[in-house]
Design an enzyme around this catalytic site. Structure first.
Site, PDB file in Angstrom:
ATOM      1  N   HIS A   1       4.702  -8.110  -4.716  1.00  0.00           N
ATOM      2  CA  HIS A   1       3.347  -8.494  -4.293  1.00  0.00           C
ATOM      3  C   HIS A   1       3.087  -9.948  -4.655  1.00  0.00           C
ATOM      4  CE1 HIS A   1       1.634  -4.530  -3.184  1.00  0.00           C
ATOM      5  NE2 HIS A   1       2.651  -4.119  -3.912  1.00  0.00           N
TER       6      HIS A   1
ATOM      7  N   GLY B   1       0.865  -1.172   0.000  1.00  0.00           N
ATOM      8  CA  GLY B   1       0.000   0.000   0.000  1.00  0.00           C
ATOM      9  C   GLY B   1       0.900   1.220   0.000  1.00  0.00           C
ATOM     10  N   GLU B   2       0.687   2.068   0.944  1.00  0.00           N
ATOM     11  CA  GLU B   2       1.535   3.262   1.069  1.00  0.00           C
ATOM     12  C   GLU B   2       2.038   3.290   2.508  1.00  0.00           C
ATOM     13  OE1 GLU B   2       3.720   6.109  -0.357  1.00  0.00           O
ATOM     14  OE2 GLU B   2       2.289   5.061  -1.633  1.00  0.00           O
ATOM     15  N   SER B   3       3.343   3.096   2.678  1.00  0.00           N
ATOM     16  CA  SER B   3       3.862   2.923   4.036  1.00  0.00           C
ATOM     17  C   SER B   3       3.654   4.159   4.908  1.00  0.00           C
ATOM     18  CB  SER B   3       5.333   2.514   3.998  1.00  0.00           C
ATOM     19  OG  SER B   3       6.085   3.428   3.244  1.00  0.00           O
TER      20      SER B   3
ATOM     21  N   ILE C   1       5.295  -2.988  -7.611  1.00  0.00           N
ATOM     22  CA  ILE C   1       4.473  -1.785  -7.794  1.00  0.00           C
ATOM     23  C   ILE C   1       5.057  -0.661  -6.931  1.00  0.00           C
ATOM     24  CG2 ILE C   1       2.151  -0.795  -7.612  1.00  0.00           C
ATOM     25  CD1 ILE C   1       1.055  -3.685  -7.730  1.00  0.00           C
ATOM     26  N   ARG C   2       5.634   0.320  -7.558  1.00  0.00           N
ATOM     27  CA  ARG C   2       6.353   1.389  -6.832  1.00  0.00           C
ATOM     28  C   ARG C   2       7.138   0.766  -5.674  1.00  0.00           C
ATOM     29  NH1 ARG C   2       3.777   6.166  -4.786  1.00  0.00           N
ATOM     30  NH2 ARG C   2       5.733   7.157  -5.323  1.00  0.00           N
TER      31      ARG C   2
ATOM     32  N   GLU D   1       0.830 -11.755  -3.440  1.00  0.00           N
ATOM     33  CA  GLU D   1      -0.609 -12.059  -3.326  1.00  0.00           C
ATOM     34  C   GLU D   1      -1.337 -11.789  -4.631  1.00  0.00           C
ATOM     35  OE1 GLU D   1       1.040  -9.607  -2.165  1.00  0.00           O
ATOM     36  OE2 GLU D   1      -0.049  -7.752  -2.574  1.00  0.00           O
TER      37      GLU D   1
ATOM     38  N   CYS E   1       6.118  -5.412   0.243  1.00  0.00           N
ATOM     39  CA  CYS E   1       6.262  -4.060  -0.305  1.00  0.00           C
ATOM     40  C   CYS E   1       6.175  -2.998   0.799  1.00  0.00           C
ATOM     41  CB  CYS E   1       5.253  -3.859  -1.431  1.00  0.00           C
ATOM     42  SG  CYS E   1       5.840  -2.614  -2.584  1.00  0.00           S
TER      43      CYS E   1
ATOM     44  N   ARG F   1      12.770   3.384  -0.420  1.00  0.00           N
ATOM     45  CA  ARG F   1      11.402   3.456  -0.969  1.00  0.00           C
ATOM     46  C   ARG F   1      11.429   3.877  -2.449  1.00  0.00           C
ATOM     47  NH1 ARG F   1       7.796   7.286   2.127  1.00  0.00           N
ATOM     48  NH2 ARG F   1       6.232   6.244   0.842  1.00  0.00           N
TER      49      ARG F   1
END
Ligand code: GLN
Length: 201
Positions: A174, A46-48, A138-139, A176, A77, A104
């Site tokens: 990822h 997600g976004e840490s 992803i990023r 999953e 991630c 990051r």
């Protein structure tokens, strides 16, 4: 086996679906008290930074730190960023449960996200199954340094993309989002051994 999935933000639903498919009982964790009911925990991507803010406002930060002292955590991630000892680009607080330095957004912007096939290190193949693994970035961050107690289980070129320290696993991709269940199977195996070793739960 009840496994928590931190469900404040990010792709927790895909982890929960994967865990149930493998026969575990996922629990979406939003409150500190729920950590008492689970034997392992997944920190999703997600976004840490957003996760950090939410973790602090929900009073989950200290509870997570205590949890990681005795029970297994899988971070993917943004979750790997939360588990790291040191974070750069920019620096931000982290749990310090896995002795890695992680940068990051190290591949660049969203357009630089990619899917790549990697050949497992022998140890990962021996503990799961052989054959290339599809890794979705992803990023994604890059693990820039690993401490002496960290084992690298998967690499993309020279970069570690899955590492293990004690009961914990940190992956920069990822797992999953593909059909390959090996990472989650390995995690469930670690939760079982932690239980057998008398891990507090
Ligand atoms: N770029 C995100 C971060 O730095 C991580 C992205 C992800 O989890 N897919 O927090």
């Amino acid at each position: 086996m009840r496994i928590g999935v931190l469900a404040l933000q990010g792709d927790f639903a895909a982890h929960a679906a994967r865990l149930s498919r493998l026969g575990a009982e996922p629990v979406e964790v939003r409150y500190a008290r729920q950590l008492k009911e689970v034997e392992g925990l997944v920190l999703p991507g997600g976004e840490s930074t957003t996760n950090l803010i939410l973790l602090e406002s929900e009073g989950l930060w200290d509870a997570l730190q205590r949890f990681a002292r005795t029970r297994p955590v899988l971070g993917t991630c943004a979750g790997a960023i939360l588990l790291a000892r040191k974070v750069s680009n920019p620096s931000q607080p982290s749990l310090g449960a896995v002795d890695i330095t992680i940068e990051r957004n190290a591949y660049g912007r969203q357009v630089d996200s990619s899917i790549r096939w990697v050949d497992p290190e022998p140890e990962f193949a021996a503990r799961t199954a052989t054959g290339p693994l599809e890794a979705v970035f992803i990023r994604a961050p890059i693990i820039r340094a690993t401490g002496p107690d960290v084992d690298v289980l998967l690499r993309d070129g020279a970069d570690p993309i899955l590492v293990e320290q004690g009961p914990h696993l940190a992956a920069t991709f990822h797992a999953e989002l593909t059909g390959d269940t090996r990472l989650h199977e390995l995690f469930l195996e670690k939760v079982r051994s932690n239980r057998a070793a008398g891990g507090d739960c």
